[in-house]
Structure formats: C-alpha cells, structure tokens
Design an enzyme around this catalytic site. Sequence first.
Site, PDB file in Angstrom:
ATOM      1  N   ASP A 452      71.527 -17.098  14.534  1.00  0.00           N
ATOM      2  CA  ASP A 452      71.487 -17.067  16.006  1.00  0.00           C
ATOM      3  C   ASP A 452      70.781 -18.298  16.562  1.00  0.00           C
ATOM      4  OD1 ASP A 452      71.891 -15.921  18.529  1.00  0.00           O
ATOM      5  OD2 ASP A 452      71.281 -13.937  17.850  1.00  0.00           O
ATOM      6  N   ASP A 517      77.946 -11.568  23.743  1.00  0.00           N
ATOM      7  CA  ASP A 517      77.094 -10.376  23.706  1.00  0.00           C
ATOM      8  C   ASP A 517      77.688  -9.251  24.542  1.00  0.00           C
ATOM      9  OD1 ASP A 517      75.182 -11.153  21.946  1.00  0.00           O
ATOM     10  OD2 ASP A 517      73.675 -11.706  23.438  1.00  0.00           O
TER      11      ASP A 517
HETATM   12  C1  GLA Z   1      71.396 -12.401  20.499  1.00  0.00           C
HETATM   13  C2  GLA Z   1      72.680 -12.046  19.794  1.00  0.00           C
HETATM   14  C3  GLA Z   1      72.784 -10.552  19.638  1.00  0.00           C
HETATM   15  C4  GLA Z   1      71.593 -10.065  18.853  1.00  0.00           C
HETATM   16  C5  GLA Z   1      70.307 -10.499  19.538  1.00  0.00           C
HETATM   17  C6  GLA Z   1      69.112 -10.167  18.688  1.00  0.00           C
HETATM   18  O1  GLA Z   1      71.404 -11.961  21.806  1.00  0.00           O
HETATM   19  O2  GLA Z   1      73.782 -12.555  20.478  1.00  0.00           O
HETATM   20  O3  GLA Z   1      73.978 -10.199  18.994  1.00  0.00           O
HETATM   21  O4  GLA Z   1      71.660 -10.584  17.554  1.00  0.00           O
HETATM   22  O5  GLA Z   1      70.286 -11.897  19.791  1.00  0.00           O
HETATM   23  O6  GLA Z   1      67.929 -10.536  19.274  1.00  0.00           O
END
Ligand code: GLA
Length: 719
Positions: A452, A517
Amino acid sequence: MTTMSAEFIALHGRCSSLVLELPPGEAPLWRHWGARLPDDLDPGAALRDTRALPTFALDQDLPLTVAPVFGTGWFGQSALLAHREGRDFAQGWTGCVPEWTVPGRALTLHLSDAVAQLRLDLSITLDADSDVLVLRATLHNDGDSALDLQWLAAGTLPLPGHCDAVRSFAGQHVHEFLPQTDPLTRSLWRRESRRGRTSHDCFPGAVVTTPGATAQTGRVFGAHLAWSGNHQQTIEWLHDGQYQWQFGEWLAPGEGRLAPGASLTTPELVASCSDQGLDGLAANFHAELRRRLDWPGGAMRPRPVHLNTWEGVYFDVHPGPVKAMATAAAALGIERFVLDDGWFHGRHHDRAALGDWWPDATKFPDGLGGLIAHVNALGMEFGLWVEPEMVSPDSELFRAHPDWALQIAGRPLLTARNQLVLDIARPEASDHLFEKIAALLAAHPIRYLKWDLNRDLAPAGLGDGRAGYRAQVLAAYALMARLRAAFPEVEIESCSGGGGRIDFGVLRHAHRVWTSDCIDALSRVEMQHGFLQFFPPEIMGAHVGTAPAHTTGRTQSMAFRAAVALSGHLGVELDPRRLSTEEADELRGWIALHKQLRERLHHGRVWRGEAGDGLRWQFHADADRADGVLIVLRTRPSDHRQPPALRLPMLDAAARYRVRELRPDGAPPREGRHDTAPFFDAQDSAEGVTLAGAWLAEVGLPMRRAPAETAFIARIERV
Ligand code: GLA
C-alpha cells in the site's frame, strides 16, 4: 537547392505504421503515425519540398520533429527545457545517427547538439503484433558544467489534425477513473500531477479520438506513461494543422540537475493507435501489459480468489476470530487469504505503528505462524498487507530515525492519515525495510504482499535538502525488485488508498492492483469500464463487499455485487462469518462460476459497450470470437416498456452462435412478474438459443425485463 529525395525510416505493426524523415544534421521529422501503410511506401518527397513558407515566418521551415527543442526556431512546446546557469538555454540538434536495435522493429535515434554539448538517445519500438509503440529518452550532459533540466519528454507524438477530443480520467479516493472528455481546439490541453504518485485524480494516460469513433469502430490514439510519480502530458495544436502530444515525468525544481557526464532516462511512454475504436486500442494495451507482467514461474496461473480482511474486521485482527474467518472463507471456495492492516507491532488504529513491521505481540504472541499454518491447512495461500514507504510519527522506527522521514528543514512535517513518508532512497532505510519484510517472507510461506501507499508526497525533501519525488519512485521500484529477486514466488498487489498507483511502471513488479477503496458495485461499473481501457481484467482487483457498501451506504443484491466483480481478479471483502446460510450459498455459487469462467475472462479480448437504457455490457472472448462470456449490467431502471435488444457488433456476421444464460448454483429465483417469455426460458436452458452472428450484431439479442442493479450473464459460443 531543394531536393525531391529524402531518407525515410518506417516501422510497421499489424495495423499501424510510423514514418520518420531524416534530413541530414537535424532531428528526424515526424511524417506519419497512424494507419498501416504498405511496406516500403515512399512518401515521395521531402516534407519541406511540399510546403510553402507562410508570410512573416522564419525563413527556414521547422516542422515537428521527434524531439522539438526551444530557442532555435521552434515556437511550440519543447521536448527539452534546460540551461547551464542561464546559458545554453536554447538547443538545436546538429546530428542524428539512427541505429536499429532490432531491424524493422526497434530503433535508437542518437541525437547530438554540438553547441549545447548534449546528446539525446531516443528509443522507439513498435510491437508488430500489438501495435504498441514504446518511446523512451535519455539525455546525456557532455558539457563540463552542470545542466539544469526542467523538462524532458519521454516522447513526442504527432496526431492528425482531424482528431476532435481527448478522453482522460479525473477522480479522487473512492472514485477513480472518472471519465472526462475535452474537445481538442487551438488551446493547449494539459494534465499534470505533482502528488508524487500515479494519483487518484489524474491518471497518466489519455485517449484521443477522431470524429465518429466509437467503442468498436474508428481511429483512436492512446498514450500512457509507465511511471508511478509526477507526470505531465500536453496536446498542442500546431500551425500546420496537426497536433503534438508530449508526455513525460514532471520534474520538481532541481530534480533534473545533471553533473558533467551525467544522464537522465525518462520513464517509458507506451502508446498505440487503432482503427477499431476504444476497444481495439484497449486490446493493444492489454497485449502489451500481458507481455510485460513478470509472473512467478514465468506464466500466469488462474487468479486465486481472495478473502481480504479489511472491510470485514478493519484493525480488529485477533488470531481466533481471523482463523474463524479463514475457515468460513475456505468453505466459500476462497483460495488466498489476505491479512490486511492491523497485524503489526502497535497497529490498533491508523494513528500509529507504520514502520514497525513485525507481528504485534499482544495480538500474535506466537507470531503469524499459527495463523498461516491454519490458512494453509485449509488449502489457501496466505497474503499480508504492508505499507513499506510510510512511517507513523508514533512508531519505534520514527523514534529511532526521525531523520528518515522525507522533510524540509525549517518547515512543518505534514501528515496525511497520520503518517509521514519514509525517505527510502536512503540505503539504510531501504535496507531496513528489506530486512524486516524479508524476515517475514523467509520465516513463513507468505505468497503475496498487498503493498500500500496511502498518501501523497509533501514535503518531499531528501536529507540533503533536494527534492526526492523521482528518487522515491525509483527506490520503491528497486525495493520491490529486490524483494522479488529474493522471493520470486511472491506476488505483489499495488494498492494506494485504492487506485492511487495503477500504471505500467509499478506493474513491472506487481501482479494485481487494488482498483478502488470503493467496493459499491454500482460505483465500480464505471470505474472498471475506465480501468479496462488500459489494463486487462486479470489484474483488476474486484471484490464482493458488504451491503450496504461501507463507502457509499448503498445496498445491492449479492448477485449484482458478484456479477460486477466477476470479470476481474475476484475477491471477497467482508466477514464471511456474518453471512446467512443463504448468502453464503449464493456467494459460493458465484465463486464457483467465476472459477469456471476465469480462463475465458482473463485471456483474449474484452469489448465494452453501453446499450442505452442503463445497460452496460462487457464481452470477453478469444481473438476468433468463437467462445465468449457476456456480462450485461443494468445500472438503472429501464425507461422502456420493453427493453431494446442488445447489439453485439463484434460477433462474426457469418457465424451462428449459441447463447446460454449462466446462473450460479444456489441463485435465488428471479423476482418480478414480467421476466419470463419463451425466448428467455429457452436461453436459460442447457441448450440455450441459437442465433445468427449477423442478427446479433445488427438487430441484437433480446433483453429480459429486469429491475435496476441486476445482471445477465451468458456464454456465447460459435456453433
Ligand atoms: C488503504 C487500502 C485499503 C486497506 C487500508 C488499510 O486504504 O486501500 O484496502 O488496505 O489502506 O489501512
């Protein structure tokens, strides 16, 4: 004295060609990029011999070259902006040596400027099968003083003057790939991003259309910068009626400073054109990405269906409940269990702990081994979330090395999601990350990293006070490459708060991207449509989420959620322990259907369409269109008493096709009084219905009456 003869270089693809003219002692002139021309077709005359000088112009005609430069007669956008302490502000190519690196396919143009003491190596490759053009430039400073480079285009492309519009993507977190269409006029068109990552709001790519181009027909041009940092693209109308399209990395002040003898290489510019509309162009980009993806073992295996823990339990990851989630996931047919955020030292919320990449002792006193063994014993692979490029101010790493955060002395540290960016261009910082992540990968059978990157870069100052945007991207790629070299069986997912790092650059190292997301199926319809313009479905992370969806509050049926996710790299992102028996049965059926179809969905071509009346469709088939899967999504209620038929223009008019409706085992009976008629009953039977390709292409497949947010899926096979 003018001459009618000139030297030309041509590169030919399957459906496209490019032609350059090589006047001696200059940069090559662009003569053509577009339709396939016959081999060895000679343009007949040197370009300048075909154009009279306009009034009140310079007495020398300066047409568009592969690398137009500033200050020596070219008044358009320059592919290079540079100076040495204010001098050598103007450049002019005084020589060009073309070199075939692969005869007929790949070429490097060695350009030189004897006055400004610069050399530019411009590589141009045209893939014969996919019609994808890859350009990349390297500038060498041959002078004895530093050169300040402000801009260096990876490539400059010509576009014909009848191009009328440019389609790009805007967006934001939880709404990526928001389509935006701008007319092309005499005004400059420019998109740029200075966020330090690919970005949610400004995807580094665009499609230029010609009048009348549609999803399946007409000439279109596309370009994408394979880069996960700052970028800039410009389309400019030129006085000879064509356009030039420049694309490259946006360099922050000072980032392009080249010491004597130093050089800078741009990211790759990946471009293509097609006379089969937007889908033809998409097929070219898909082919190119498929050629590039570096799969463990050398080839893609069927994409394992995921369970991702994030929206199911967020930070509340404790071994007992997570093991129970894994058990419930395996019973659904899940093949890979991905433990998301919340597993590492001190990570109980998003205000702390990034940087401390070892299991949290209060949650996992015996480490991750027990959970991973449980997951493996259920027949699933294990994957783990990390965010290596970040550090929380409240972390052991930051307390030990506050100087490792990107920062500018005297200026505030700016947090985003309570976190700072780690200066991973420092060898000691990237070594530290490598050691911590390698320790996890060496100790456990972890086959997948969800990688990420949850914030933009600001302030992006390196330890010596210089800008570190470019260094950060290169260091992230290097760290991924180092981990992949040490653990070649590990796949990587590129996530960046959803779709903030989706590009061909990171996909040299990664194998899947997290599209957004936002898992709301209705929102995903348009996002995925945009995504598929450049990227193939098998790398598109697509999850079945909860109802209501966490990011929108909207509720959709399991069938619609699953049908929207069906064509991508399928996952489930909810707590499977909370599903009712009926919901679990239905989801199990969808996962089984996906497994049955994924070979077809993840190879071959994708056609996308809008049939009006709220219907969007996708057709995935082999190149011969002999065997395909059709997914039709109704995004809003019909405003017709009887829905119009759906035309499938890509089908072979001379063939006959059997259409069979596909429904997962365990699907609940359809609702609604009006959805049955003899045709649909036959289509829903094992034999299906047989129709002529020409009929389906021109008149169309009858559509069932159906409520909003429902899907229709069919196998369409040539008989
Ligand atoms: C980001 C990612 C999510 C999740 C969160 C975890 O927002 O896009 O899918 O992994 O971080 O903190």
